[in-house]
Design an enzyme around this catalytic site. Structure first.
Site, PDB file in Angstrom:
ATOM      1  N   SER A 157       0.835  -1.210   0.000  1.00  0.00           N
ATOM      2  CA  SER A 157       0.000   0.000   0.000  1.00  0.00           C
ATOM      3  C   SER A 157       0.866   1.254   0.000  1.00  0.00           C
ATOM      4  CB  SER A 157      -0.870   0.001   1.254  1.00  0.00           C
ATOM      5  OG  SER A 157      -1.556   1.226   1.381  1.00  0.00           O
ATOM      6  N   TYR A 203      -1.329  -1.114  10.507  1.00  0.00           N
ATOM      7  CA  TYR A 203      -1.503  -1.341   9.064  1.00  0.00           C
ATOM      8  C   TYR A 203      -0.292  -0.795   8.301  1.00  0.00           C
ATOM      9  CZ  TYR A 203      -3.654  -1.324   4.409  1.00  0.00           C
ATOM     10  OH  TYR A 203      -3.919  -1.539   3.072  1.00  0.00           O
TER      11      TYR A 203
HETATM   12  N1  LIG Z   1      -8.839  -0.787  -0.791  1.00  0.00           N
HETATM   13  C1  LIG Z   1      -7.813   0.040  -0.673  1.00  0.00           C
HETATM   14  O1  LIG Z   1      -7.961   1.265  -0.656  1.00  0.00           O
HETATM   15  C2  LIG Z   1      -6.421  -0.521  -0.556  1.00  0.00           C
HETATM   16  C3  LIG Z   1      -5.354   0.396  -0.626  1.00  0.00           C
HETATM   17  C4  LIG Z   1      -4.052  -0.075  -0.538  1.00  0.00           C
HETATM   18  C5  LIG Z   1      -3.820  -1.429  -0.398  1.00  0.00           C
HETATM   19  N2  LIG Z   1      -4.871  -2.300  -0.310  1.00  0.00           N
HETATM   20  C6  LIG Z   1      -4.574  -3.707  -0.131  1.00  0.00           C
HETATM   21  O2  LIG Z   1      -5.186  -4.447  -1.170  1.00  0.00           O
HETATM   22  C7  LIG Z   1      -5.474  -5.773  -0.712  1.00  0.00           C
HETATM   23  C8  LIG Z   1      -6.920  -6.095  -1.005  1.00  0.00           C
HETATM   24  O3  LIG Z   1      -7.716  -5.203  -0.253  1.00  0.00           O
HETATM   25  P1  LIG Z   1      -9.232  -4.876  -0.613  1.00  0.00           P
HETATM   26  O4  LIG Z   1      -9.376  -3.428  -0.513  1.00  0.00           O
HETATM   27  O5  LIG Z   1      -9.640  -5.573  -1.824  1.00  0.00           O
HETATM   28  O6  LIG Z   1      -9.942  -5.485   0.683  1.00  0.00           O
HETATM   29  P2  LIG Z   1     -11.193  -6.459   0.888  1.00  0.00           P
HETATM   30  O7  LIG Z   1     -12.264  -6.154  -0.084  1.00  0.00           O
HETATM   31  O8  LIG Z   1     -11.475  -6.415   2.335  1.00  0.00           O
HETATM   32  O9  LIG Z   1     -10.576  -7.880   0.494  1.00  0.00           O
HETATM   33  C9  LIG Z   1      -9.601  -8.484   1.280  1.00  0.00           C
HETATM   34  C10 LIG Z   1      -9.450  -9.914   0.828  1.00  0.00           C
HETATM   35  O10 LIG Z   1      -8.469 -10.549   1.660  1.00  0.00           O
HETATM   36  C11 LIG Z   1      -8.998 -11.758   2.149  1.00  0.00           C
HETATM   37  N3  LIG Z   1      -8.428 -12.102   3.454  1.00  0.00           N
HETATM   38  C12 LIG Z   1      -8.437 -11.376   4.596  1.00  0.00           C
HETATM   39  N4  LIG Z   1      -7.824 -12.043   5.573  1.00  0.00           N
HETATM   40  C13 LIG Z   1      -7.415 -13.229   5.032  1.00  0.00           C
HETATM   41  C14 LIG Z   1      -6.735 -14.358   5.542  1.00  0.00           C
HETATM   42  N5  LIG Z   1      -6.337 -14.430   6.828  1.00  0.00           N
HETATM   43  N6  LIG Z   1      -6.469 -15.384   4.709  1.00  0.00           N
HETATM   44  C15 LIG Z   1      -6.871 -15.338   3.414  1.00  0.00           C
HETATM   45  N7  LIG Z   1      -7.523 -14.314   2.872  1.00  0.00           N
HETATM   46  C16 LIG Z   1      -7.789 -13.263   3.684  1.00  0.00           C
HETATM   47  C17 LIG Z   1     -10.515 -11.529   2.238  1.00  0.00           C
HETATM   48  O11 LIG Z   1     -11.221 -12.744   2.147  1.00  0.00           O
HETATM   49  P3  LIG Z   1     -11.801 -13.574   3.378  1.00  0.00           P
HETATM   50  O12 LIG Z   1     -12.263 -12.592   4.395  1.00  0.00           O
HETATM   51  O13 LIG Z   1     -12.862 -14.379   2.729  1.00  0.00           O
HETATM   52  O14 LIG Z   1     -10.668 -14.423   3.827  1.00  0.00           O
HETATM   53  C18 LIG Z   1     -10.737 -10.728   0.970  1.00  0.00           C
HETATM   54  O15 LIG Z   1     -10.879 -11.589  -0.135  1.00  0.00           O
HETATM   55  C19 LIG Z   1      -5.136  -5.780   0.780  1.00  0.00           C
HETATM   56  O16 LIG Z   1      -3.847  -6.331   0.975  1.00  0.00           O
HETATM   57  C20 LIG Z   1      -5.130  -4.314   1.137  1.00  0.00           C
HETATM   58  O17 LIG Z   1      -4.347  -4.032   2.264  1.00  0.00           O
HETATM   59  C21 LIG Z   1      -6.166  -1.881  -0.394  1.00  0.00           C
END
Ligand SMILES: NC(=O)c1ccc[n+]([C@@H]2O[C@H](COP(=O)([O-])OP(=O)(O)OC[C@H]3O[C@@H](n4cnc5c(N)ncnc54)[C@H](OP(=O)(O)O)[C@@H]3O)[C@@H](O)[C@H]2O)c1
Length: 257
Positions: free
Chosen positions: A141, A154
């Site tokens: 991120s 985080y």
């Molecule tokens: N959205 C943003 O603004 C943003 C910005 C920068 C970086 N990111 C990064 O992008 C990635 C995806 O984020 P997102 O925004 O798409 O979030 P999200 O919609 O909450 O999706 C997160 C995913 O991770 C999975 N997950 C969580 N804990 C897990 C575990 N212990 N084992 C396996 N899977 C797990 C969840 O599935 P389950 O709960 O079904 O396991 C879900 O599929 C993350 O690493 C996040 O930090 C996001």
């Protein structure tokens, strides 16, 4: 990188960025191994992908559990023959008030965001290094640039993951194993839907996953977006501590004596 006939593994494919990428990738003629803890959500996505004549399989896997990661990666290799590209995207976030500071929350965030990547890389390396091919795409991120109030766990977990991936990128070059780091700004997903603060340049998840896909195709070392947040995070990183502390403390509620 040409995705054709490749096996792509995605962690965190049940929601947000991982889900959106999993919907885009079948058009690239690759097979998909989709992992997360919510098997039912993955299975309905797999059914959708398969109805278009593509190959995909769902696996329940908690990336924080090394034994589970080993078993599932072994199962993927058995089912698909090999893994070519691993998108290590699973992640969790939390905003914690200082009065609720807790090692339990900190441990959980590091176990998923940082050690989750460590656990997956452990299962990828022997095969990738022997075959002298393979690609690891780690999602961290732009929030890693400084320790922002309430988001320290985080920010630190993502900074640790980025540094690990950076060292792997250099060490794995002689083995022809590519390591890419994805650093998004704010993307509209269930993770950010719960945020109550203003998120500048909040990006649509489909747009974000298209940028990630194009970055992977071009084998960009760092895939970071959107530009204003990339620039802002570079400025914040270079900012003197006194100015950073002053600006960040304006965000905090006044102390009650
Ligand atoms: N959205 C943003 O603004 C943003 C910005 C920068 C970086 N990111 C990064 O992008 C990635 C995806 O984020 P997102 O925004 O798409 O979030 P999200 O919609 O909450 O999706 C997160 C995913 O991770 C999975 N997950 C969580 N804990 C897990 C575990 N212990 N084992 C396996 N899977 C797990 C969840 O599935 P389950 O709960 O079904 O396991 C879900 O599929 C993350 O690493 C996040 O930090 C996001």
């Amino acid at each position: 990188m040409d995705f054709k006939n490749k096996t792509v593994l995605i962690t965190g494919a049940s929601s947000g960025i991982g889900y959106s990428l999993a919907k885009l990738l079948p058009k690239e003629n690759c097979s998909l191994a989709l992992l997360s803890r919510s098997y039912e959500k993955l299975q309905s996505l797999v059914d959708e992908i398969k109805s278009d004549g593509r190959i995909a399989k769902a696996y329940r896997c908690d990336v924080a559990k090394p034994d589970e990661v080993k078993n599932i990666f072994d199962a993927v290799k058995k089912d698909f023959g090999k893994i070519d590209i691993a998108v290590l995207n699973a992640g969790i976030s939390s905003r914690t008030e200082i009065k609720n500071y807790s090692s339990v929350i900190g441990k959980e965030i590091f176990e998923v965001n940082t050690l989750g990547i460590v656990n997956c890389v452990e299962q990828l390396l022997p095969d990738f290094m022997e075959r002298k091919e393979g690609m690891i795409v780690g999602v961290t991120s732009l929030a890693e640039s400084r320790g922002f109030p309430r988001s320290g766990f985080y920010n630190a977990s993502k900074a640790a993951a980025s540094l690990l991936l950076e060292s792997l990128r250099v060490e794995l070059k002689p083995f022809n194993v590519k390591v890419l780091i994805v650093k998004p700004g704010f993307v509209r997903t269930p993770m950010t839907d719960k945020n109550e603060f203003h998120m500048p340049f909040l990006m649509d998840v489909n747009k974000a996953s298209k940028i990630i896909l194009e970055g992977i195709k071009k084998e960009k070392k760092i895939i970071q977006f959107p530009f204003p947040i990339v620039l802002g995070s570079k400025i914040i990183k270079l900012m003197p501590d006194w100015l950073f502390d002053f600006l960040m403390s304006k965000e905090l509620p006044a102390r009650k004596n």
